[in-house]
Design a protein around this motif. Structure first.
Motif, PDB file in Angstrom:
ATOM      1  N   ALA B 229      34.701  18.577  -0.771  1.00  0.00           N
ATOM      2  CA  ALA B 229      34.090  19.812  -0.278  1.00  0.00           C
ATOM      3  C   ALA B 229      32.643  19.934  -0.744  1.00  0.00           C
ATOM      4  CB  ALA B 229      34.902  21.010  -0.759  1.00  0.00           C
ATOM      5  N   SER B 230      32.383  19.509  -1.985  1.00  0.00           N
ATOM      6  CA  SER B 230      31.037  19.706  -2.533  1.00  0.00           C
ATOM      7  C   SER B 230      30.109  18.520  -2.279  1.00  0.00           C
ATOM      8  CB  SER B 230      31.131  19.947  -4.044  1.00  0.00           C
ATOM      9  OG  SER B 230      31.654  18.785  -4.674  1.00  0.00           O
ATOM     10  N   GLY B 231      30.700  17.375  -1.936  1.00  0.00           N
ATOM     11  CA  GLY B 231      29.885  16.178  -1.721  1.00  0.00           C
ATOM     12  C   GLY B 231      29.524  15.474  -3.012  1.00  0.00           C
ATOM     13  N   ASN B 232      30.131  15.881  -4.103  1.00  0.00           N
ATOM     14  CA  ASN B 232      29.825  15.242  -5.387  1.00  0.00           C
ATOM     15  C   ASN B 232      30.427  13.838  -5.470  1.00  0.00           C
ATOM     16  OD1 ASN B 232      28.265  17.233  -6.657  1.00  0.00           O
ATOM     17  ND2 ASN B 232      30.110  18.434  -7.038  1.00  0.00           N
ATOM     18  N   TYR B 233      29.861  13.070  -6.372  1.00  0.00           N
ATOM     19  CA  TYR B 233      30.301  11.677  -6.546  1.00  0.00           C
ATOM     20  C   TYR B 233      31.755  11.615  -6.979  1.00  0.00           C
ATOM     21  CZ  TYR B 233      30.852   7.150  -8.861  1.00  0.00           C
ATOM     22  OH  TYR B 233      31.317   5.927  -9.262  1.00  0.00           O
ATOM     23  N   ASN B 234      32.507  10.764  -6.304  1.00  0.00           N
ATOM     24  CA  ASN B 234      33.884  10.519  -6.715  1.00  0.00           C
ATOM     25  C   ASN B 234      34.211   9.054  -6.435  1.00  0.00           C
ATOM     26  OD1 ASN B 234      36.819  10.234  -6.602  1.00  0.00           O
ATOM     27  ND2 ASN B 234      36.843  12.450  -6.919  1.00  0.00           N
ATOM     28  N   PRO B 235      34.374   8.240  -7.485  1.00  0.00           N
ATOM     29  CA  PRO B 235      34.559   6.796  -7.268  1.00  0.00           C
ATOM     30  C   PRO B 235      35.822   6.459  -6.477  1.00  0.00           C
ATOM     31  CG  PRO B 235      34.979   7.383  -9.573  1.00  0.00           C
ATOM     32  CD  PRO B 235      34.411   8.596  -8.912  1.00  0.00           C
ATOM     33  N   VAL B 236      36.869   7.261  -6.651  1.00  0.00           N
ATOM     34  CA  VAL B 236      38.124   6.983  -5.943  1.00  0.00           C
ATOM     35  C   VAL B 236      37.952   7.246  -4.442  1.00  0.00           C
ATOM     36  CG1 VAL B 236      40.547   7.663  -5.729  1.00  0.00           C
ATOM     37  CG2 VAL B 236      39.521   7.424  -7.989  1.00  0.00           C
ATOM     38  N   ALA B 237      37.255   8.337  -4.115  1.00  0.00           N
ATOM     39  CA  ALA B 237      37.003   8.652  -2.701  1.00  0.00           C
ATOM     40  C   ALA B 237      36.169   7.548  -2.050  1.00  0.00           C
ATOM     41  CB  ALA B 237      36.285   9.994  -2.595  1.00  0.00           C
ATOM     42  N   LEU B 238      35.152   7.073  -2.781  1.00  0.00           N
ATOM     43  CA  LEU B 238      34.295   6.023  -2.233  1.00  0.00           C
ATOM     44  C   LEU B 238      35.063   4.720  -2.036  1.00  0.00           C
ATOM     45  CD1 LEU B 238      30.925   6.367  -4.185  1.00  0.00           C
ATOM     46  CD2 LEU B 238      31.309   6.750  -1.756  1.00  0.00           C
ATOM     47  N   ARG B 239      35.849   4.368  -3.025  1.00  0.00           N
ATOM     48  CA  ARG B 239      36.569   3.094  -2.966  1.00  0.00           C
ATOM     49  C   ARG B 239      37.577   3.057  -1.818  1.00  0.00           C
ATOM     50  NH1 ARG B 239      39.633  -0.223  -1.872  1.00  0.00           N
ATOM     51  NH2 ARG B 239      40.906  -1.599  -3.174  1.00  0.00           N
ATOM     52  N   PHE B 240      38.278   4.171  -1.620  1.00  0.00           N
ATOM     53  CA  PHE B 240      39.341   4.163  -0.617  1.00  0.00           C
ATOM     54  C   PHE B 240      38.932   4.851   0.686  1.00  0.00           C
ATOM     55  CE2 PHE B 240      41.538   3.708  -4.709  1.00  0.00           C
ATOM     56  CZ  PHE B 240      42.220   2.536  -4.464  1.00  0.00           C
ATOM     57  N   GLY B 241      37.671   5.234   0.788  1.00  0.00           N
ATOM     58  CA  GLY B 241      37.179   5.846   2.018  1.00  0.00           C
ATOM     59  C   GLY B 241      37.866   7.160   2.349  1.00  0.00           C
ATOM     60  N   LEU B 242      38.104   7.985   1.343  1.00  0.00           N
ATOM     61  CA  LEU B 242      38.812   9.251   1.558  1.00  0.00           C
ATOM     62  C   LEU B 242      37.792  10.385   1.723  1.00  0.00           C
ATOM     63  CD1 LEU B 242      41.486   8.783  -1.248  1.00  0.00           C
ATOM     64  CD2 LEU B 242      41.682   8.150   1.154  1.00  0.00           C
ATOM     65  N   THR B 243      37.282  10.545   2.912  1.00  0.00           N
ATOM     66  CA  THR B 243      36.191  11.511   3.101  1.00  0.00           C
ATOM     67  C   THR B 243      36.657  12.963   3.010  1.00  0.00           C
ATOM     68  OG1 THR B 243      36.549  11.192   5.444  1.00  0.00           O
ATOM     69  CG2 THR B 243      34.678  10.024   4.464  1.00  0.00           C
TER      70      THR B 243
END
Lengths: 208, 321
Positions: B229-243
């Motif tokens: 929701a905030s657009g903050n960095y999250n390594p897990v979201a980036l790695r697994f493409g969980l937008t």
């Protein structure tokens, strides 16, 4: 040597069946399969030797010294902790395998960094180095690449299968499956702690 | 860690800025006997007293379960002499607690250093207004930190170094969960630096490394929706493409596999050293508690359970004090 009964965690009055059960539980715990590629596998191997020796000694004592061997136990697991025994396609990659086996991960890493042919074996060994470092996700991805490049290679396929499902067979006291999505626990109960962190823990406030 | 991650976050314990990365390692009390749970409470209270005696009363507010586990892991596997004293929480009857020993002192100092730098990261990562909480708490902890850092300069330096590294990785929005988690894992494994016995040090380093890795990853998973929701960095979201912060079955399967490998590394390390009287609580935590917490985080029920628990605790505290 330590008291063999103490090593197996049983009393001297334990029955043969109880001793065998204790031995089997410990053997399952320190089994090479449970320390697959583990940086502490050498310590597990030492434990296993100690357990095997203790079991053998008790068995011998109880049979009046006439029996030898592991007498129906697990047959003395001692080998199998060393991984990467296969022959390499290149002398450099063979040195990488030796370095990994001896626990010299930095050397293995620098040898791989200077090796320009990123073939299937290179990817496999890069995965092995990542695993030893604790970089589990990267390890899996390198193993995947190795398998894609050489789908028929059993060593690579086994490594990938271990990364995908290998921990399900991991030792857990008393049996039971090992895994986050395999546990049946209800989080509500475990988190109903009996004492408080006081919204961040200003004071310890036990309330049971 | 949430603060260290540069991810704006609502701390689950709003009065404690330092607890953001902490709170995931918990004793599964339903798996412990009354005796073992009591023993855990004694060391928890013991650490509270040690923090107060060694670093001043302000240091007591950093107390949490995670630091209690640090004290357990660093201890020699024996329970010291229990003492009884009144405290503000139990002003009439008092509580039994374990007296400070060198391991507890190490754990207290290292806890203060960790908590302080977490708070400083909170200051750096928030604007003036939202950083007020972090500034005031870190100012309150400053004298305690100075004492702890003077006693453990090596751990202080390595903590600062690893947190700088983590901030750099987060600034470049590193997509490797392993690289990001490594910075925090190395930081935590540094807590075993002062252990003299080589085998014990190896065991503790592996255990603490993977505990740090697991905590970092679980915290990132817990923040998925908020960060989406905030657009903050999250390594897990980036790695697994969980937008959108929602797990796909495939991503969840891969992620739990990587968590389970870390738990496996912890359990195999744990089995190679005799932790003495702390064996039952560690065994229950490593083989049961971490799975339960990880699953609750992935199911999205962890924060609700924790909030419910906090409410219940506040109610009980009001009723008992």
């Amino acid at each position: 040597m330590n008291d063999p009964y103490q090593v197996l965690g049983v009393s001297e009055s334990a029955t043969d069946e109880e001793i065998k059960r204790a031995y089997r539980e410990l053997a399952r715990k320190y089994h090479p399969d449970n320390y697959h590629d583990n940086p502490l596998a050498d310590l597990a191997q030492e434990k296993m030797k100690e357990i095997n020796a203790a079991y053998e000694e008790i068995t011998k004592m109880r049979s009046g010294g006439s029996r030898s061997g592991s007498a129906g136990g697990y047959g003395g697991y001692q080998g199998g902790y060393q991984q990467y025994r296969q022959q390499s396609g290149s002398s450099v990659l063979q040195q990488v395998r030796i370095a990994i086996n001896s626990g010299d991960i930095s050397r293995a890493e620098s040898l791989l960094a200077n090796y320009s042919d990123h073939n299937a074996e290179w990817n496999f060994l890069r995965g092995a180095v990542c695993y030893r470092r604790g970089w589990m996700d990267e390890a899996k991805r390198y193993y995947q690449t190795a398998c894609q490049m050489d789908p028929g290679n059993m060593e690579y396929r086994q490594a990938l299968a271990f990364m995908e499902n290998g921990t399900r067979q991991a030792y857990r006291p008393g049996g039971g499956q090992f895994g986050t999505d395999l546990c049946g626990g209800n989080i509500c109960l475990p988190l109903c702690c009996a004492y408080s962190l006081c919204n961040g823990g200003y004071f310890c406030c036990p309330i049971w | 860690m949430t603060a260290a991650c540069g991810r704006e976050a609502d701390c689950p314990s709003p009065s404690c800025g330092c607890s953001e990365v902490f709170g995931y390692v918990r004793p599964p009390l339903q798996d412990l006997s009354q005796e073992e749970a009591e023993r855990f409470r004694r060391i928890y209270c013991g650490l509270c007293h040690t923090l107060g005696q060694r670093c001043g009363p302000a240091a007591r507010f950093i107390l949490n379960y995670d630091f209690t586990y640090l004290a357990i892991l660093l201890s020699a596997g024996r329970e010291g002499e229990p003492h009884r004293a009144r405290c503000i929480v139990s002003p009439i009857h008092g509580r039994t607690y374990l007296e400070a020993d060198p391991a507890m002192e190490t754990a207290a100092d290292e806890s203060v250093i960790l908590a302080y730098w977490q708070l400083r990261d909170g200051v750096a990562d928030h604007d003036w207004f939202h950083g007020l909480k972090y500034r005031s708490l870190s100012a309150a902890l400053e004298p305690a930190y100075r004492r702890a850092a003077a006693a453990r300069p090596g751990f202080d330096e390595s903590t600062r170094h690893q947190l700088r590294l983590l901030a750099e990785l987060e600034a470049e929005r590193c997509g490797s969960v392993d690289r990001a988690a490594d910075a925090f894992a190395v930081l935590l494994s540094g807590a075993a630096r002062e252990v003299d016995e080589p085998v014990r040090r190896r065991v503790l380093e592996q255990l603490l490394y993977h505990l740090g890795r697991w905590v970092y990853l679980v915290d990132a998973a817990d923040d998925l929706k908020k960060d989406a929701a905030s657009g903050n960095y999250n390594p897990v979201a980036l790695r697994f493409g969980l937008t959108d912060g929602v797990w796909t079955p495939e991503a969840r399967r891969e992620f739990t596999a990587t968590l389970d490998h870390s738990i496996h590394m912890m359990t195999t390390a744990f089995e190679l050293w005799d932790f003495g009287v702390w064996t039952p609580v560690l065994e229950a935590t490593l083989y049961n508690g971490l799975f339960q917490v990880g699953r609750a985080v992935l199911d999205g029920t962890f924060q609700a359970a924790r909030r419910g628990e906090d409410r219940k605790k506040s109610k009980n505290v009001e009723g008992t004090t």
